[in-house]
Write a protein that holds these residues in place. Structure first.
Motif, PDB file in Angstrom:
ATOM      1  N   LYS A 157      71.849  40.709  49.576  1.00 44.57           N
ATOM      2  CA  LYS A 157      73.140  40.871  48.901  1.00 44.57           C
ATOM      3  C   LYS A 157      73.183  42.207  48.181  1.00 44.57           C
ATOM      4  O   LYS A 157      72.204  42.617  47.570  1.00 44.57           O
ATOM      5  CB  LYS A 157      73.335  39.759  47.861  1.00 44.57           C
ATOM      6  CG  LYS A 157      73.862  38.477  48.459  1.00 44.57           C
ATOM      7  CD  LYS A 157      74.357  37.591  47.335  1.00 44.57           C
ATOM      8  CE  LYS A 157      74.640  36.188  47.838  1.00 44.57           C
ATOM      9  NZ  LYS A 157      74.800  35.244  46.754  1.00 44.57           N
ATOM     10  N   HIS A 158      74.335  42.842  48.238  1.00 45.78           N
ATOM     11  CA  HIS A 158      74.488  44.084  47.491  1.00 45.78           C
ATOM     12  C   HIS A 158      74.486  43.779  45.998  1.00 45.78           C
ATOM     13  O   HIS A 158      74.968  42.732  45.569  1.00 45.78           O
ATOM     14  CB  HIS A 158      75.803  44.770  47.864  1.00 45.78           C
ATOM     15  CG  HIS A 158      75.845  45.206  49.301  1.00 45.78           C
ATOM     16  ND1 HIS A 158      74.978  46.131  49.811  1.00 45.78           N
ATOM     17  CD2 HIS A 158      76.641  44.828  50.327  1.00 45.78           C
ATOM     18  CE1 HIS A 158      75.243  46.308  51.101  1.00 45.78           C
ATOM     19  NE2 HIS A 158      76.236  45.521  51.446  1.00 45.78           N
ATOM     20  N   GLU A 159      73.916  44.719  45.271  1.00 42.67           N
ATOM     21  CA  GLU A 159      73.912  44.542  43.827  1.00 42.67           C
ATOM     22  C   GLU A 159      74.856  45.578  43.225  1.00 42.67           C
ATOM     23  O   GLU A 159      74.487  46.724  42.981  1.00 42.67           O
ATOM     24  CB  GLU A 159      72.489  44.714  43.292  1.00 42.67           C
ATOM     25  CG  GLU A 159      72.357  44.155  41.896  1.00 42.67           C
ATOM     26  CD  GLU A 159      70.895  43.941  41.515  1.00 42.67           C
ATOM     27  OE1 GLU A 159      70.106  43.494  42.370  1.00 42.67           O
ATOM     28  OE2 GLU A 159      70.567  44.250  40.366  1.00 42.67           O
ATOM     29  N   TRP A 160      76.088  45.164  43.030  1.00 46.17           N
ATOM     30  CA  TRP A 160      77.133  46.100  42.626  1.00 46.17           C
ATOM     31  C   TRP A 160      77.058  46.430  41.145  1.00 46.17           C
ATOM     32  O   TRP A 160      76.878  45.554  40.314  1.00 46.17           O
ATOM     33  CB  TRP A 160      78.509  45.522  42.941  1.00 46.17           C
ATOM     34  CG  TRP A 160      78.737  45.293  44.395  1.00 46.17           C
ATOM     35  CD1 TRP A 160      78.784  44.091  45.031  1.00 46.17           C
ATOM     36  CD2 TRP A 160      78.950  46.276  45.398  1.00 46.17           C
ATOM     37  NE1 TRP A 160      79.000  44.281  46.373  1.00 46.17           N
ATOM     38  CE2 TRP A 160      79.116  45.598  46.627  1.00 46.17           C
ATOM     39  CE3 TRP A 160      79.026  47.672  45.384  1.00 46.17           C
ATOM     40  CZ2 TRP A 160      79.351  46.275  47.821  1.00 46.17           C
ATOM     41  CZ3 TRP A 160      79.255  48.341  46.587  1.00 46.17           C
ATOM     42  CH2 TRP A 160      79.412  47.643  47.787  1.00 46.17           C
ATOM     43  N   ARG A 179      79.107  50.718  43.056  1.00 44.74           N
ATOM     44  CA  ARG A 179      78.029  51.247  43.902  1.00 44.74           C
ATOM     45  C   ARG A 179      76.895  50.227  43.915  1.00 44.74           C
ATOM     46  O   ARG A 179      76.554  49.638  42.891  1.00 44.74           O
ATOM     47  CB  ARG A 179      77.542  52.580  43.365  1.00 44.74           C
ATOM     48  CG  ARG A 179      76.344  53.143  44.125  1.00 44.74           C
ATOM     49  CD  ARG A 179      75.790  54.378  43.450  1.00 44.74           C
ATOM     50  NE  ARG A 179      76.708  55.499  43.588  1.00 44.74           N
ATOM     51  CZ  ARG A 179      76.708  56.340  44.632  1.00 44.74           C
ATOM     52  NH1 ARG A 179      75.817  56.193  45.584  1.00 44.74           N
ATOM     53  NH2 ARG A 179      77.562  57.320  44.695  1.00 44.74           N
ATOM     54  N   CYS A 180      76.320  50.040  45.100  1.00 48.36           N
ATOM     55  CA  CYS A 180      75.194  49.115  45.192  1.00 48.36           C
ATOM     56  C   CYS A 180      73.936  49.810  44.685  1.00 48.36           C
ATOM     57  O   CYS A 180      73.592  50.899  45.147  1.00 48.36           O
ATOM     58  CB  CYS A 180      74.999  48.643  46.625  1.00 48.36           C
ATOM     59  SG  CYS A 180      73.510  47.631  46.801  1.00 48.36           S
ATOM     60  N   GLU A 181      73.275  49.171  43.763  1.00 48.71           N
ATOM     61  CA  GLU A 181      72.064  49.766  43.181  1.00 48.71           C
ATOM     62  C   GLU A 181      70.920  49.826  44.172  1.00 48.71           C
ATOM     63  O   GLU A 181      70.004  50.603  44.018  1.00 48.71           O
ATOM     64  CB  GLU A 181      71.599  48.902  41.992  1.00 48.71           C
ATOM     65  CG  GLU A 181      72.347  49.168  40.734  1.00 48.71           C
ATOM     66  CD  GLU A 181      71.466  48.946  39.529  1.00 48.71           C
ATOM     67  OE1 GLU A 181      70.625  48.024  39.596  1.00 48.71           O
ATOM     68  OE2 GLU A 181      71.607  49.679  38.540  1.00 48.71           O
ATOM     69  N   LYS A 182      70.950  48.958  45.175  1.00 46.71           N
ATOM     70  CA  LYS A 182      69.811  48.893  46.079  1.00 46.71           C
ATOM     71  C   LYS A 182      69.945  49.846  47.253  1.00 46.71           C
ATOM     72  O   LYS A 182      69.005  50.528  47.613  1.00 46.71           O
ATOM     73  CB  LYS A 182      69.613  47.454  46.569  1.00 46.71           C
ATOM     74  CG  LYS A 182      69.170  46.522  45.432  1.00 46.71           C
ATOM     75  CD  LYS A 182      68.640  45.205  45.951  1.00 46.71           C
ATOM     76  CE  LYS A 182      69.775  44.295  46.389  1.00 46.71           C
ATOM     77  NZ  LYS A 182      69.289  42.946  46.732  1.00 46.71           N
ATOM     78  N   CYS A 183      71.125  49.905  47.899  1.00 46.84           N
ATOM     79  CA  CYS A 183      71.251  50.741  49.091  1.00 46.84           C
ATOM     80  C   CYS A 183      72.224  51.900  48.901  1.00 46.84           C
ATOM     81  O   CYS A 183      72.307  52.773  49.756  1.00 46.84           O
ATOM     82  CB  CYS A 183      71.655  49.905  50.301  1.00 46.84           C
ATOM     83  SG  CYS A 183      73.315  49.231  50.206  1.00 46.84           S
ATOM     84  N   GLY A 184      72.965  51.927  47.821  1.00 51.29           N
ATOM     85  CA  GLY A 184      73.778  53.091  47.497  1.00 51.29           C
ATOM     86  C   GLY A 184      75.166  53.134  48.114  1.00 51.29           C
ATOM     87  O   GLY A 184      75.887  54.115  47.941  1.00 51.29           O
ATOM     88  N   GLN A 236      75.095  43.102  55.094  1.00 53.32           N
ATOM     89  CA  GLN A 236      73.843  42.785  54.426  1.00 53.32           C
ATOM     90  C   GLN A 236      73.340  44.008  53.715  1.00 53.32           C
ATOM     91  O   GLN A 236      73.504  45.118  54.204  1.00 53.32           O
ATOM     92  CB  GLN A 236      72.796  42.380  55.482  1.00 53.32           C
ATOM     93  CG  GLN A 236      73.065  41.059  56.133  1.00 53.32           C
ATOM     94  CD  GLN A 236      72.333  39.938  55.423  1.00 53.32           C
ATOM     95  OE1 GLN A 236      71.174  40.086  55.070  1.00 53.32           O
ATOM     96  NE2 GLN A 236      73.031  38.851  55.184  1.00 53.32           N
ATOM     97  N   CYS A 237      72.730  43.799  52.582  1.00 49.03           N
ATOM     98  CA  CYS A 237      72.128  44.918  51.888  1.00 49.03           C
ATOM     99  C   CYS A 237      70.745  45.172  52.461  1.00 49.03           C
ATOM    100  O   CYS A 237      69.934  44.263  52.578  1.00 49.03           O
ATOM    101  CB  CYS A 237      72.016  44.625  50.401  1.00 49.03           C
ATOM    102  SG  CYS A 237      71.374  46.022  49.487  1.00 49.03           S
ATOM    103  N   ASN A 238      70.500  46.411  52.849  1.00 45.89           N
ATOM    104  CA  ASN A 238      69.181  46.754  53.363  1.00 45.89           C
ATOM    105  C   ASN A 238      68.428  47.663  52.403  1.00 45.89           C
ATOM    106  O   ASN A 238      67.582  48.436  52.802  1.00 45.89           O
ATOM    107  CB  ASN A 238      69.319  47.425  54.738  1.00 45.89           C
ATOM    108  CG  ASN A 238      70.015  46.521  55.719  1.00 45.89           C
ATOM    109  OD1 ASN A 238      69.622  45.398  55.918  1.00 45.89           O
ATOM    110  ND2 ASN A 238      71.103  46.998  56.302  1.00 45.89           N
TER     111      ASN A 238
HETATM  112 ZN   LIG Z   1      73.347  47.177  48.959  1.00 43.95          ZN
END
Ligand SMILES: [Zn+2]
Length: 120
Positions: free
Chosen positions: A66-69, A88-93, A117-119
């Motif tokens: 999951k994206h972490e917005w 902005r997603c903290e994990k994948c940008g 999906q968040c990668n």
């Molecule tokens: Zn993400």
């Protein structure tokens, strides 16, 4: 939102135990704040605690993929009659926008299915 395992003990005691939490932000800071807050709001039957260690276990299972917005703008932006937040997603940008209280809509350049999906 990483899941962490903290090791704590009562002040003055040698016996430690472990507790698991989902934390936000920096795990060490989060755990220290948790203990500080606990100690600041002690009930009469509770003893002050001391943090012994913090271990990051990884993403909580329900958050994998999951994206972490995170909100990028400090104040909500207004465009015509719409107000929105830039996210902005903290994990994948990847970036997107959140209108009102709804979910986040990914920006057009990230609309491809692979971004479901968040990668990160
Ligand atoms: Zn993400």
């Amino acid at each position: 939102m990483p899941r962490i395992e903290i090791e704590v003990k009562n002040v003055g005691s040698k016996t430690t135990w472990k507790e698991q939490y989902d934390c936000t932000g920096d795990p060490d800071t989060w755990a220290i704040n948790l203990i500080n807050e606990f100690n600041a709001t002690l009930q009469s039957n509770e003893q002050p605690r001391e943090l012994v260690g913090v271990k990051v276990l990884g993403d909580a299972p329900e958050n994998v993929g999951k994206h972490e917005w995170r909100k990028e703008n400090l104040i909500t932006l207004v465009k015509g009659s719409m107000s929105y937040d830039k996210m902005r997603c903290e994990k994948c940008g990847i970036t997107g926008k959140r209108f009102g209280l709804g979910g986040v809509k990914r920006d057009p350049k990230y609309k491809a299915e692979k971004y479901n999906q968040c990668n990160g």
